[in-house]
Design a protein around this motif. Structure first.
Motif, PDB file in Angstrom:
ATOM      1  N   UNK A  83      -6.308 -13.720  -7.381  1.00 19.07           N
ATOM      2  CA  UNK A  83      -5.381 -14.846  -7.321  1.00 19.07           C
ATOM      3  C   UNK A  83      -4.234 -14.620  -8.302  1.00 19.07           C
ATOM      4  N   UNK A  84      -3.020 -14.449  -7.771  1.00 18.04           N
ATOM      5  CA  UNK A  84      -1.855 -14.256  -8.634  1.00 18.04           C
ATOM      6  C   UNK A  84      -0.954 -15.483  -8.623  1.00 18.04           C
ATOM      7  N   UNK A  85      -1.452 -16.587  -8.090  1.00 16.37           N
ATOM      8  CA  UNK A  85      -0.615 -17.779  -7.939  1.00 16.37           C
ATOM      9  C   UNK A  85      -0.182 -18.359  -9.282  1.00 16.37           C
ATOM     10  N   UNK A  86      -0.916 -18.081 -10.360  1.00 16.79           N
ATOM     11  CA  UNK A  86      -0.504 -18.582 -11.669  1.00 16.79           C
ATOM     12  C   UNK A  86       0.873 -18.059 -12.058  1.00 16.79           C
ATOM     13  N   UNK A  87       1.205 -16.854 -11.595  1.00 22.78           N
ATOM     14  CA  UNK A  87       2.509 -16.286 -11.929  1.00 22.78           C
ATOM     15  C   UNK A  87       3.637 -17.065 -11.270  1.00 22.78           C
ATOM     16  N   UNK A  88       3.334 -17.769 -10.177  1.00 19.25           N
ATOM     17  CA  UNK A  88       4.356 -18.567  -9.500  1.00 19.25           C
ATOM     18  C   UNK A  88       4.775 -19.763 -10.343  1.00 19.25           C
ATOM     19  N   UNK A  89       3.935 -20.138 -11.275  1.00 17.68           N
ATOM     20  CA  UNK A  89       4.236 -21.286 -12.131  1.00 17.68           C
ATOM     21  C   UNK A  89       4.878 -20.857 -13.444  1.00 17.68           C
ATOM     22  N   UNK A  90       5.103 -19.572 -13.604  1.00 19.35           N
ATOM     23  CA  UNK A  90       5.669 -19.049 -14.839  1.00 19.35           C
ATOM     24  C   UNK A  90       7.019 -18.389 -14.543  1.00 19.35           C
ATOM     25  N   UNK A  91       7.882 -18.402 -15.515  1.00 21.76           N
ATOM     26  CA  UNK A  91       9.243 -17.912 -15.321  1.00 21.76           C
ATOM     27  C   UNK A  91       9.307 -16.401 -15.563  1.00 21.76           C
ATOM     28  N   UNK A  92       8.531 -15.668 -14.785  1.00 18.07           N
ATOM     29  CA  UNK A  92       8.524 -14.214 -14.939  1.00 18.07           C
ATOM     30  C   UNK A  92       8.883 -13.550 -13.618  1.00 18.07           C
ATOM     31  N   UNK A  93       9.364 -12.313 -13.712  1.00 19.65           N
ATOM     32  CA  UNK A  93       9.807 -11.552 -12.548  1.00 19.65           C
ATOM     33  C   UNK A  93       8.732 -10.558 -12.137  1.00 19.65           C
ATOM     34  N   UNK A  94       8.479 -10.458 -10.832  1.00 20.12           N
ATOM     35  CA  UNK A  94       7.553  -9.481 -10.276  1.00 20.12           C
ATOM     36  C   UNK A  94       7.816  -9.377  -8.777  1.00 20.12           C
ATOM     37  N   UNK A  95       7.100  -8.515  -8.104  1.00 25.45           N
ATOM     38  CA  UNK A  95       7.118  -8.373  -6.643  1.00 25.45           C
ATOM     39  C   UNK A  95       8.500  -8.001  -6.095  1.00 25.45           C
ATOM     40  N   UNK A  96       8.989  -6.815  -6.473  1.00 25.74           N
ATOM     41  CA  UNK A  96      10.175  -6.256  -5.831  1.00 25.74           C
ATOM     42  C   UNK A  96       9.783  -5.843  -4.411  1.00 25.74           C
ATOM     43  N   UNK A  97      10.534  -6.289  -3.427  1.00 29.21           N
ATOM     44  CA  UNK A  97      10.169  -6.010  -2.033  1.00 29.21           C
ATOM     45  C   UNK A  97      11.413  -6.031  -1.152  1.00 29.21           C
ATOM     46  N   UNK A  98      11.221  -5.768   0.157  1.00 26.65           N
ATOM     47  CA  UNK A  98      12.300  -5.797   1.150  1.00 26.65           C
ATOM     48  C   UNK A  98      13.488  -4.946   0.706  1.00 26.65           C
ATOM     49  N   UNK A  99      13.183  -3.773   0.163  1.00 31.51           N
ATOM     50  CA  UNK A  99      14.217  -2.871  -0.333  1.00 31.51           C
ATOM     51  C   UNK A  99      14.948  -2.216   0.844  1.00 31.51           C
ATOM     52  N   UNK A 100      16.285  -2.239   0.810  1.00 32.73           N
ATOM     53  CA  UNK A 100      17.085  -1.538   1.820  1.00 32.73           C
ATOM     54  C   UNK A 100      18.231  -0.814   1.122  1.00 32.73           C
ATOM     55  N   UNK A 101      18.605   0.345   1.674  1.00 30.62           N
ATOM     56  CA  UNK A 101      19.741   1.104   1.188  1.00 30.62           C
ATOM     57  C   UNK A 101      20.908   0.870   2.137  1.00 30.62           C
ATOM     58  N   UNK A 102      21.980   0.303   1.597  1.00 28.42           N
ATOM     59  CA  UNK A 102      23.147  -0.019   2.390  1.00 28.42           C
ATOM     60  C   UNK A 102      24.212   1.058   2.177  1.00 28.42           C
ATOM     61  N   UNK A 103      25.423   0.820   2.576  1.00 26.72           N
ATOM     62  CA  UNK A 103      26.502   1.790   2.440  1.00 26.72           C
ATOM     63  C   UNK A 103      26.992   1.803   0.994  1.00 26.72           C
ATOM     64  N   UNK A 104      26.375   2.657   0.156  1.00 25.01           N
ATOM     65  CA  UNK A 104      26.747   2.720  -1.252  1.00 25.01           C
ATOM     66  C   UNK A 104      26.178   1.596  -2.085  1.00 25.01           C
ATOM     67  N   UNK A 105      25.263   0.838  -1.528  1.00 22.49           N
ATOM     68  CA  UNK A 105      24.659  -0.287  -2.231  1.00 22.49           C
ATOM     69  C   UNK A 105      23.162  -0.321  -1.939  1.00 22.49           C
ATOM     70  N   UNK A 106      22.434  -1.058  -2.759  1.00 23.47           N
ATOM     71  CA  UNK A 106      21.031  -1.327  -2.470  1.00 23.47           C
ATOM     72  C   UNK A 106      20.804  -2.832  -2.588  1.00 23.47           C
ATOM     73  N   UNK A 107      19.798  -3.297  -1.859  1.00 28.17           N
ATOM     74  CA  UNK A 107      19.445  -4.710  -1.910  1.00 28.17           C
ATOM     75  C   UNK A 107      17.933  -4.836  -1.892  1.00 28.17           C
ATOM     76  N   UNK A 108      17.415  -5.819  -2.587  1.00 32.86           N
ATOM     77  CA  UNK A 108      15.989  -6.112  -2.504  1.00 32.86           C
ATOM     78  C   UNK A 108      15.739  -7.560  -2.909  1.00 32.86           C
ATOM     79  N   UNK A 109      14.536  -8.009  -2.624  1.00 31.25           N
ATOM     80  CA  UNK A 109      14.080  -9.324  -3.056  1.00 31.25           C
ATOM     81  C   UNK A 109      13.151  -9.151  -4.257  1.00 31.25           C
ATOM     82  N   UNK A 110      13.031 -10.200  -5.040  1.00 35.32           N
ATOM     83  CA  UNK A 110      12.017 -10.229  -6.098  1.00 35.32           C
ATOM     84  C   UNK A 110      11.637 -11.677  -6.356  1.00 35.32           C
ATOM     85  N   UNK A 111      10.520 -11.857  -6.986  1.00 38.09           N
ATOM     86  CA  UNK A 111      10.083 -13.207  -7.350  1.00 38.09           C
ATOM     87  C   UNK A 111      10.407 -13.485  -8.804  1.00 38.09           C
TER      88      UNK A 111
END
Length: 416
Positions: A289-317
């Motif tokens: 259970x990692x749901x406790x991290x959802x209640x804390x102001x911390x960054x994790x879970x880099x995902x949905x990474x894509x390489x664009x034209x000279x750029x990169x994009x991703x999501x994170x929590x």
């Protein structure tokens, strides 16, 4: 909100980048940062904060692909997607099935079938295409097996059985005659590693890659997520990033090496992860259970990474919030926002559209089936849909039980 602590391993990676794979005991050599000047650094704390990122800032108007729905292809979820020789390959791990569509959205065929017979799979969680030979590998996580099919004849070739030396593997990549398969464990062990390097012919494990303690803050428990940990599979250097890692790795024929380090004072600390791992440790019942991290102001879970034209994009929590990031590789500018909107569809679009594939021409995003009812209610029924959008009539006619809708955006010219 409470900050968890300073980022540890990102700085450590910049000082001493570890080589990717060692022998079967997970050995690895340290490589000084001076030999890794190509490592991209994305500093979230220095990013420009935006109310929203807009597709129109970097992409052209989309070609809309309304996927055909018929009894042979009712898609519940898009867990992985790729484009090869003009066809779109979509894995639905809930059915499970691997579907092939033409670029106009018409259904072509299904690859393989579920069953216990010759050439059949039991469960599917990922796939990877050998683009040189026109072969697709379907990863059967229930059997720890990769099933090979010929994409030109649609015929079954063979299956590669691997040895389960973790608990469950969900993500898989084929590259240069090798399979890279994620590895999980029931034990909180400092020798745990994240990836198995597998001989693509024999199924024998060649090497152990990326120690969990160094690259994922010690976490290596079997936790199923709705996406693969591999990205940009259609490139010469596919990317890999784990749930609690701040380092995006590049998988190449020459080996695995760091591609991008994500910095932030708010990245979940190793100290916090040590407690989480202790709380999730083996017992009579396993509770990851990692749901406790959802209640804390911390960054994790880099995902949905894509390489664009000279750029990169991703999501994170960041705590309970999903954030979107866009980084210019040339200028080093970075922008973050709580949404990345396809504003071509309608003004103030707030329907989530995950970028899920990119190539030299453009980027593909998907309107998932679970958001189609909201799209109908908030966009179509209220008359908000842009009447100039491609395939306007088809979009206006989608129903609550329709298949996903894809949007392919070409890149805007950035030459000045």
């Amino acid at each position: 909100m409470r900050k968890i602590g300073k980022m540890v391993s990102g700085a450590a990676v910049l000082l001493m980048l570890a080589a990717a794979c060692g022998g079967k005991k997970g050995r690895g050599a340290d490589v000084p940062v001076g030999e890794n000047r190509d490592v991209e650094v994305v500093d979230i704390d220095k990013a420009k904060q935006e109310d929203a990122l807009l597709y129109s800032s970097i992409l052209e108007e989309p070609d809309v692909i309304v996927l055909e729905i018929c009894p042979e292809c009712i898609i519940q979820d898009v867990s992985a997607i790729d484009i090869y020789e003009g066809n779109i390959y979509i894995l639905d791990d809930k059915v499970p099935a691997l579907y092939v569509f033409q670029r106009d959205g018409s259904f072509l065929r299904q690859i393989g079938h579920q069953g216990r017979g010759h050439g059949e799979y039991w469960e599917l969680s990922d796939f990877s295409i050998d683009r040189e030979n026109g072969v697709i590998y379907l990863w059967d996580d229930a059997l720890d097996m990769a099933h090979k099919y010929d994409l030109r004849t649609n015929g079954y070739i063979s299956s590669i059985k691997t040895k389960r030396n973790g608990y469950r593997s969900y993500s898989m990549l084929y590259l240069g005659g090798k399979l890279y398969v994620d590895r999980t464990s029931l034990d909180a062990d400092s020798e745990n590693y994240l990836l198995k390097e597998i001989d693509g012919k024999t199924g024998t494990q060649i090497a152990s890659c990326l120690k969990a303690d160094d690259y994922n803050r010690g976490w290596n428990f079997p936790l199923r997520l709705p996406f693969s940990f591999f990205y940009s599979k259609n490139t010469d250097a596919p990317k890999y990033v784990e749930l609690f890692s701040d380092t995006i790795m590049a998988v190449t024929k020459e080996g695995i090496k760091p591609y991008c380090v994500v910095k932030s004072e708010d990245f979940v600390s190793k100290k916090r992860m040590k407690k989480l791992i202790s709380d999730c440790g083996p017992g009579e019942e396993f509770n990851y259970n990692v749901s406790d991290l959802h209640e804390e102001d911390c960054i994790f879970c880099i995902s949905r990474f894509v390489e664009l034209d000279g750029m990169v994009s991703f999501q994170y929590r960041k705590g309970d919030e999903i954030m979107y990031l866009l980084h210019d590789v040339k200028t080093k500018e970075t922008w973050v926002a709580p949404s990345f909107k396809d504003d071509y569809l309608f003004e103030n679009n707030n329907i989530p559209l995950d970028m899920c594939y990119s190539d030299e021409e453009g980027v593909l995003s998907v309107l998932r089936v679970d958001f189609i009812p909201y799209f109908i209610e908030d966009v179509i029924d209220k008359g908000h849909l842009n009447p100039k959008i491609d395939e306007y009539e088809k979009l206006m006619g989608i129903k609550g039980d329709s298949n996903p809708v894809l949007f392919f955006h070409k890149y805007k010219s950035r030459s000045k």
